[in-house]
Design a protein around this motif. Structure first.
Motif, PDB file in Angstrom:
ATOM      1  N   SER A  47     -82.435 109.894 -54.317  1.00  0.00           N
ATOM      2  CA  SER A  47     -81.827 110.172 -53.227  1.00  0.00           C
ATOM      3  C   SER A  47     -80.202 110.325 -53.253  1.00  0.00           C
ATOM      4  O   SER A  47     -79.819 109.714 -54.155  1.00  0.00           O
ATOM      5  CB  SER A  47     -82.098 109.015 -52.229  1.00  0.00           C
ATOM      6  N   HIS A  98     -76.490 109.560 -52.453  1.00  0.00           N
ATOM      7  CA  HIS A  98     -75.792 108.308 -52.370  1.00  0.00           C
ATOM      8  C   HIS A  98     -74.517 108.721 -51.636  1.00  0.00           C
ATOM      9  O   HIS A  98     -73.640 109.220 -52.236  1.00  0.00           O
ATOM     10  CB  HIS A  98     -75.673 107.284 -53.468  1.00  0.00           C
ATOM     11  N   LEU A 124     -71.205 106.869 -50.119  1.00  0.00           N
ATOM     12  CA  LEU A 124     -70.392 105.651 -49.705  1.00  0.00           C
ATOM     13  C   LEU A 124     -69.358 105.986 -48.620  1.00  0.00           C
ATOM     14  O   LEU A 124     -68.634 106.677 -48.799  1.00  0.00           O
ATOM     15  CB  LEU A 124     -69.622 105.398 -50.989  1.00  0.00           C
ATOM     16  N   ARG A 175     -79.145 107.702 -49.293  1.00  0.00           N
ATOM     17  CA  ARG A 175     -78.886 106.292 -49.515  1.00  0.00           C
ATOM     18  C   ARG A 175     -77.550 106.011 -49.049  1.00  0.00           C
ATOM     19  O   ARG A 175     -76.720 106.995 -49.103  1.00  0.00           O
ATOM     20  CB  ARG A 175     -78.965 105.989 -50.707  1.00  0.00           C
ATOM     21  N   VAL A 176     -77.075 105.256 -47.973  1.00  0.00           N
ATOM     22  CA  VAL A 176     -75.766 104.771 -47.683  1.00  0.00           C
ATOM     23  C   VAL A 176     -75.482 103.507 -47.937  1.00  0.00           C
ATOM     24  O   VAL A 176     -76.218 102.824 -47.462  1.00  0.00           O
ATOM     25  CB  VAL A 176     -75.727 105.615 -46.156  1.00  0.00           C
ATOM     26  N   THR A 177     -74.159 103.564 -48.112  1.00  0.00           N
ATOM     27  CA  THR A 177     -73.658 102.176 -48.443  1.00  0.00           C
ATOM     28  C   THR A 177     -72.189 102.070 -47.693  1.00  0.00           C
ATOM     29  O   THR A 177     -71.488 103.255 -47.997  1.00  0.00           O
ATOM     30  CB  THR A 177     -73.351 101.918 -50.151  1.00  0.00           C
ATOM     31  N   GLY A 215     -78.182 100.662 -42.996  1.00  0.00           N
ATOM     32  CA  GLY A 215     -77.933 100.926 -44.498  1.00  0.00           C
ATOM     33  C   GLY A 215     -77.429  99.932 -45.553  1.00  0.00           C
ATOM     34  O   GLY A 215     -77.408  98.674 -44.901  1.00  0.00           O
ATOM     35  N   GLU A 216     -77.111  99.754 -46.558  1.00  0.00           N
ATOM     36  CA  GLU A 216     -76.493  98.748 -47.238  1.00  0.00           C
ATOM     37  C   GLU A 216     -75.134  98.508 -47.122  1.00  0.00           C
ATOM     38  O   GLU A 216     -74.332  99.554 -46.762  1.00  0.00           O
ATOM     39  CB  GLU A 216     -76.462  99.446 -48.925  1.00  0.00           C
ATOM     40  N   HIS A 229     -72.572 103.400 -59.523  1.00  0.00           N
ATOM     41  CA  HIS A 229     -73.387 103.651 -58.452  1.00  0.00           C
ATOM     42  C   HIS A 229     -74.035 104.818 -58.270  1.00  0.00           C
ATOM     43  O   HIS A 229     -74.506 105.224 -57.365  1.00  0.00           O
ATOM     44  CB  HIS A 229     -73.096 102.650 -57.319  1.00  0.00           C
ATOM     45  N   ARG A 230     -73.756 105.794 -58.865  1.00  0.00           N
ATOM     46  CA  ARG A 230     -74.134 107.295 -58.894  1.00  0.00           C
ATOM     47  C   ARG A 230     -73.818 107.790 -57.552  1.00  0.00           C
ATOM     48  O   ARG A 230     -74.501 108.388 -56.758  1.00  0.00           O
ATOM     49  CB  ARG A 230     -75.497 107.244 -59.194  1.00  0.00           C
ATOM     50  N   VAL A 231     -72.704 107.684 -57.047  1.00  0.00           N
ATOM     51  CA  VAL A 231     -72.293 108.010 -55.475  1.00  0.00           C
ATOM     52  C   VAL A 231     -72.067 109.630 -55.631  1.00  0.00           C
ATOM     53  O   VAL A 231     -71.477 110.343 -56.556  1.00  0.00           O
ATOM     54  CB  VAL A 231     -70.681 107.361 -55.027  1.00  0.00           C
ATOM     55  N   ASP A 232     -72.528 110.380 -54.630  1.00  0.00           N
ATOM     56  CA  ASP A 232     -72.625 111.893 -54.544  1.00  0.00           C
ATOM     57  C   ASP A 232     -71.507 112.222 -53.574  1.00  0.00           C
ATOM     58  O   ASP A 232     -71.127 113.402 -53.612  1.00  0.00           O
ATOM     59  CB  ASP A 232     -74.034 112.267 -54.083  1.00  0.00           C
TER      60      ASP A 232
END
Length: 248
Positions: free
Chosen positions: A2, A4, A6, A28-30, A45-46, A65-68
């Motif tokens: 998914s 990601h 941030l 995925r959202v942080t 989300g996280e 954290h493999r942020v896109d």
């Protein structure tokens, strides 16, 4: 895997963006919070809390954290965080968007005095009034601590950090505020001048209307400049467009 995203959060817009992204399947959202507010509201989300250790630490976090995509939706005055985010995104080759709600603009009847900093705002006060409504947040009040002839009413979400001006009353409150409430507060404390940062948004804009209606001068601290080459977007919809997600 998914995508990601941030979000560097702490604003209403960051909360709205997190809710939109978290509701989308496959994303995925942080949200990262600086931790300056002890009891932040619930977020979709996280959530992580605390600093990254500067631009280098954020760069490492983005990679680990493999942020896109990185969205800086921090407060318009969080200059250090914004600078670090721009450097980290470039170093990690991660697309970045800066979300900044538009600043306030004076209208007919406003008596605004623009200041480049909190120190500059403090320097203006002796010529403007002795009873001051100070709404610049709980940090940075030391810039006003040397003013002994002014009486301050300080409003913040949480207890302000010392040192404070010697003559200070503290009002703990969280917006949004109504014009009627702000007018009543200004009258009850016999305020002669308002000091605020150009945060923008509607949640705390009522004080400006109340000051206009009472013909009070307002010292407005200008926003710090964005890093070179950074062009902000004004709202959540624009962030989604920049990320290629459009509206949900």
């Amino acid at each position: 895997m998914s995508p990601h995203v941030l979000i560097l959060g702490g604003t209403t817009e960051a909360r709205r963006l997190a809710a939109d992204l978290a509701a989308r399947p496959g994303i995925r959202v942080t949200t990262s919070l600086a931790g300056r507010v002890a009891r932040p509201g619930a977020l979709a989300g996280e959530v992580r809390t605390g600093g990254f250790g500067g631009a280098e630490g954020l760069t490492d976090w983005l990679r680990e954290h493999r942020v896109d995509a990185l969205v800086d939706a921090t407060h318009p005055f969080a200059a250090s965080i914004t600078a670090n985010a721009a450097r980290a995104a470039k170093a990690a080759a991660v697309p970045a968007v800066v979300l900044r709600r538009p600043g306030w603009r004076p209208g007919p009847g406003d008596r605004w005095h623009e200041a480049a900093s909190l120190d500059a705002a403090a320097g203006m006060l002796p010529a403007l009034g002795t009873r001051v409504f100070l709404t610049t947040g709980r940090l940075g009040l030391s810039c006003f601590a040397h003013l002994t002839d002014q009486h301050f009413v300080v409003r913040s979400v949480e207890a302000p950090e010392p040192p404070l001006p010697p003559h200070t009353d503290v009002v703990l409150a969280r917006g949004p505020f109504t014009v009627a409430d702000e007018t009543a507060l200004l009258r009850a404390h016999r305020i002669e001048v308002l000091v605020t940062k150009d945060s923008g948004g509607e949640a705390t804009a009522a004080k400006l209307t109340a000051a206009r209606e009472l013909a009070l001068p307002v010292v407005v601290v200008r926003r710090p400049a964005l890093p070179a080459g950074v062009t902000p977007v004004p709202d959540v919809a624009a962030v989604l467009d920049r990320l290629g997600l459009g509206r949900s």
